[in-house]
Scaffold this motif. Structure first.
Motif, mmCIF file in Angstrom:
data_model
loop_
_atom_site.group_PDB
_atom_site.id
_atom_site.type_symbol
_atom_site.label_atom_id
_atom_site.label_comp_id
_atom_site.label_asym_id
_atom_site.label_seq_id
_atom_site.Cartn_x
_atom_site.Cartn_y
_atom_site.Cartn_z
ATOM 1 N N SER A 17 6.662 -11.444 -23.016
ATOM 2 C CA SER A 17 5.470 -11.104 -22.228
ATOM 3 C C SER A 17 4.928 -12.326 -21.495
ATOM 4 O O SER A 17 5.437 -13.446 -21.624
ATOM 5 C CB SER A 17 4.379 -10.567 -23.149
ATOM 6 O OG SER A 17 3.730 -11.658 -23.769
ATOM 7 N N CYS A 18 3.810 -12.092 -20.785
ATOM 8 C CA CYS A 18 3.171 -13.164 -20.020
ATOM 9 C C CYS A 18 2.609 -14.271 -20.919
ATOM 10 O O CYS A 18 2.247 -15.342 -20.407
ATOM 11 C CB CYS A 18 2.086 -12.590 -19.117
ATOM 12 S SG CYS A 18 0.809 -11.693 -20.003
ATOM 13 N N ALA A 40 -0.387 -5.413 -30.227
ATOM 14 C CA ALA A 40 -1.321 -5.094 -29.140
ATOM 15 C C ALA A 40 -2.123 -3.802 -29.347
ATOM 16 O O ALA A 40 -3.310 -3.771 -29.061
ATOM 17 C CB ALA A 40 -0.574 -5.054 -27.818
ATOM 18 N N GLY A 52 -7.042 -5.366 -25.576
ATOM 19 C CA GLY A 52 -5.751 -5.077 -26.197
ATOM 20 C C GLY A 52 -4.571 -5.781 -25.552
ATOM 21 O O GLY A 52 -3.443 -5.284 -25.609
ATOM 22 N N ARG A 53 -4.797 -6.917 -24.927
ATOM 23 C CA ARG A 53 -3.697 -7.603 -24.224
ATOM 24 C C ARG A 53 -3.549 -9.044 -24.690
ATOM 25 O O ARG A 53 -4.530 -9.677 -25.083
ATOM 26 C CB ARG A 53 -3.952 -7.645 -22.708
ATOM 27 C CG ARG A 53 -4.335 -6.333 -22.069
ATOM 28 C CD ARG A 53 -3.106 -5.521 -21.700
ATOM 29 N NE ARG A 53 -3.531 -4.202 -21.235
ATOM 30 C CZ ARG A 53 -3.831 -3.913 -19.978
ATOM 31 N NH1 ARG A 53 -3.705 -4.835 -19.057
ATOM 32 N NH2 ARG A 53 -4.215 -2.712 -19.637
ATOM 33 N N VAL A 54 -2.336 -9.532 -24.580
ATOM 34 C CA VAL A 54 -2.084 -10.960 -24.710
ATOM 35 C C VAL A 54 -2.026 -11.530 -23.292
ATOM 36 O O VAL A 54 -1.778 -10.775 -22.347
ATOM 37 C CB VAL A 54 -0.749 -11.240 -25.447
ATOM 38 C CG1 VAL A 54 -0.838 -10.818 -26.890
ATOM 39 C CG2 VAL A 54 0.446 -10.595 -24.749
ATOM 40 N N PRO A 55 -2.243 -12.822 -23.103
ATOM 41 C CA PRO A 55 -2.465 -13.840 -24.126
ATOM 42 C C PRO A 55 -3.918 -13.869 -24.606
ATOM 43 O O PRO A 55 -4.830 -13.542 -23.857
ATOM 44 C CB PRO A 55 -2.142 -15.144 -23.381
ATOM 45 C CG PRO A 55 -2.516 -14.857 -21.956
ATOM 46 C CD PRO A 55 -2.191 -13.415 -21.732
ATOM 47 N N GLU A 66 -7.589 -13.449 -20.907
ATOM 48 C CA GLU A 66 -7.262 -13.504 -19.476
ATOM 49 C C GLU A 66 -6.534 -14.805 -19.149
ATOM 50 O O GLU A 66 -7.018 -15.903 -19.416
ATOM 51 C CB GLU A 66 -8.493 -13.343 -18.560
ATOM 52 C CG GLU A 66 -9.196 -12.008 -18.716
ATOM 53 C CD GLU A 66 -8.319 -10.804 -18.367
ATOM 54 O OE1 GLU A 66 -7.533 -10.873 -17.409
ATOM 55 O OE2 GLU A 66 -8.416 -9.786 -19.066
ATOM 56 N N MET A 67 -5.384 -14.596 -18.534
ATOM 57 C CA MET A 67 -4.466 -15.704 -18.238
ATOM 58 C C MET A 67 -5.140 -16.941 -17.622
ATOM 59 O O MET A 67 -4.976 -18.062 -18.120
ATOM 60 C CB MET A 67 -3.381 -15.187 -17.290
ATOM 61 C CG MET A 67 -2.344 -16.193 -16.942
ATOM 62 S SD MET A 67 -1.330 -16.582 -18.365
ATOM 63 C CE MET A 67 -0.148 -15.248 -18.261
ATOM 64 N N SER A 102 -1.612 -12.962 -11.238
ATOM 65 C CA SER A 102 -2.184 -12.102 -12.279
ATOM 66 C C SER A 102 -2.542 -10.720 -11.755
ATOM 67 O O SER A 102 -2.482 -9.742 -12.493
ATOM 68 C CB SER A 102 -3.472 -12.719 -12.852
ATOM 69 O OG SER A 102 -3.177 -13.907 -13.521
ATOM 70 N N HIS A 106 1.306 -9.094 -11.242
ATOM 71 C CA HIS A 106 1.408 -8.578 -12.606
ATOM 72 C C HIS A 106 0.710 -7.218 -12.748
ATOM 73 O O HIS A 106 1.348 -6.200 -13.040
ATOM 74 C CB HIS A 106 0.820 -9.619 -13.566
ATOM 75 C CG HIS A 106 0.997 -9.288 -15.013
ATOM 76 N ND1 HIS A 106 0.410 -10.006 -16.018
ATOM 77 C CD2 HIS A 106 1.682 -8.297 -15.638
ATOM 78 C CE1 HIS A 106 0.736 -9.494 -17.179
ATOM 79 N NE2 HIS A 106 1.501 -8.449 -16.969
ATOM 80 N N ARG A 115 4.065 0.287 -16.734
ATOM 81 C CA ARG A 115 2.900 0.947 -17.353
ATOM 82 C C ARG A 115 2.351 1.992 -16.390
ATOM 83 O O ARG A 115 1.155 2.022 -16.088
ATOM 84 C CB ARG A 115 1.817 -0.092 -17.677
ATOM 85 C CG ARG A 115 2.246 -1.127 -18.686
ATOM 86 C CD ARG A 115 2.369 -0.519 -20.052
ATOM 87 N NE ARG A 115 2.532 -1.537 -21.071
ATOM 88 C CZ ARG A 115 2.851 -1.274 -22.309
ATOM 89 N NH1 ARG A 115 3.039 -0.015 -22.695
ATOM 90 N NH2 ARG A 115 2.979 -2.233 -23.185
ATOM 91 N N ARG A 118 -0.898 4.074 -16.446
ATOM 92 C CA ARG A 118 -2.214 3.542 -16.061
ATOM 93 C C ARG A 118 -2.603 3.934 -14.635
ATOM 94 O O ARG A 118 -3.727 3.746 -14.227
ATOM 95 C CB ARG A 118 -2.207 2.008 -16.122
ATOM 96 C CG ARG A 118 -2.167 1.475 -17.520
ATOM 97 C CD ARG A 118 -2.248 -0.052 -17.506
ATOM 98 N NE ARG A 118 -1.907 -0.545 -18.822
ATOM 99 C CZ ARG A 118 -1.326 -1.720 -19.060
ATOM 100 N NH1 ARG A 118 -1.040 -2.514 -18.055
ATOM 101 N NH2 ARG A 118 -1.050 -2.084 -20.290
ATOM 102 N N TRP A 174 11.736 -11.701 -15.211
ATOM 103 C CA TRP A 174 11.453 -10.264 -15.357
ATOM 104 C C TRP A 174 12.317 -9.416 -14.403
ATOM 105 O O TRP A 174 12.554 -8.241 -14.662
ATOM 106 C CB TRP A 174 9.977 -9.983 -15.099
ATOM 107 C CG TRP A 174 9.111 -10.161 -16.322
ATOM 108 C CD1 TRP A 174 9.510 -10.438 -17.594
ATOM 109 C CD2 TRP A 174 7.668 -10.059 -16.372
ATOM 110 N NE1 TRP A 174 8.421 -10.523 -18.436
ATOM 111 C CE2 TRP A 174 7.277 -10.298 -17.711
ATOM 112 C CE3 TRP A 174 6.681 -9.803 -15.424
ATOM 113 C CZ2 TRP A 174 5.941 -10.277 -18.125
ATOM 114 C CZ3 TRP A 174 5.349 -9.783 -15.824
ATOM 115 C CH2 TRP A 174 4.988 -10.016 -17.167
#
Ligand SMILES: N[C@@H](CCC(=O)N[C@@H](CS)C(=O)NCC(=O)O)C(=O)O
Length: 214
Positions: A17-18, A40, A52-55, A66-67, A102, A106, A115, A118, A174
């Protein structure tokens, strides 16, 4: 966070993942962080990050999501690594890249393919949204290729490594999951990534985020 240098660092990640990007930044900065595999969808993880997201990065008791914010936190802890460039204008360029990567790249282009739920409640529309998503991804790659071709530097911003570089490596890898041909279509981007793939921090983080393109 005044004496943040001595605070414990934790990075919640998920493989491929990111979260690869801040992991490279930590390695580049020589900062030790506990790496925690994120689950997640779980309640526990959502109590940490309701999105519910990384990082997710913890600097002591401060939880950062948030990145762009996570990368800013890492850079602030290691100013000598110049992860956000070496001049005010370079820092501006880093944020310009991060916002684009981002959001347009992304959250819009890749997310619409991976996804799709969404973007619509109607599964019949998935193929059409995904095929447009792949077109958008190609537009992103074309823009990156053009921008990299504008200079002779081995880096996206200025003449040294910034957090933009691992983000561009990630997006390149990716492509492998989407079977997008990269070498001939985006030659400058390919050369740039091949050089970064030999960098120690990228190799180190890559061991944890194995098979980014598979
Ligand atoms: N806006 C967030 C997005 C992060 C994001 O989408 N992360 C993905 C991994 S690349 C994630 O955690 N996905 C989990 C999921 O979709 O359930 C950021 O820039 O940090």
């Amino acid at each position: 966070m005044s004496s943040a240098k001595n605070l414990e660092l934790k990075l919640w990640f998920s493989p491929r993942s990111c979260s690869f990007v801040p992991h490279v930044a930590l390695c580049e900065a020589g900062l030790k962080a506990e790496l925690i595999l994120a689950e997640a969808g779980t309640k526990e993880f959502k109590s940490l990050n309701p999105k519910g997201r990384v990082p997710v990065l913890a600097i002591g008791d401060d939880i950062i999501t948030e990145m762009s914010a996570v990368l800013t936190g890492i850079s602030w802890l290691a100013p000598e690594a110049h992860l956000f460039g070496r001049s005010p204008l370079e820092t501006i360029r880093v944020y310009e890249w991060l916002n684009y990567l981002s959001t347009t790249a992304h959250a819009q282009s890749f997310a619409s393919v991976w996804r799709t739920e969404r973007f619509t409640n109607d599964p019949d529309l998935y193929p059409s949204i995904q095929s447009r998503g792949v077109e958008n991804i190609r537009d992103v790659y074309a823009l990156i290729e053009g921008k990299l071709a504008e200079s002779d530097s081995n880096y996206a911003v200025g003449s040294s490594f910034t957090v933009v570089d691992p983000f561009l490596v990630l997006l390149y890898l990716w492509a492998g999951r989407l079977s997008i041909e990269m070498e001939n279509t985006y030659p400058k981007y390919t050369l740039y990534v091949n050089s970064l793939l030999r960098r120690e921090s990228v190799i180190e983080a890559g061991k944890v985020h194995a098979n980014l393109g598979a």
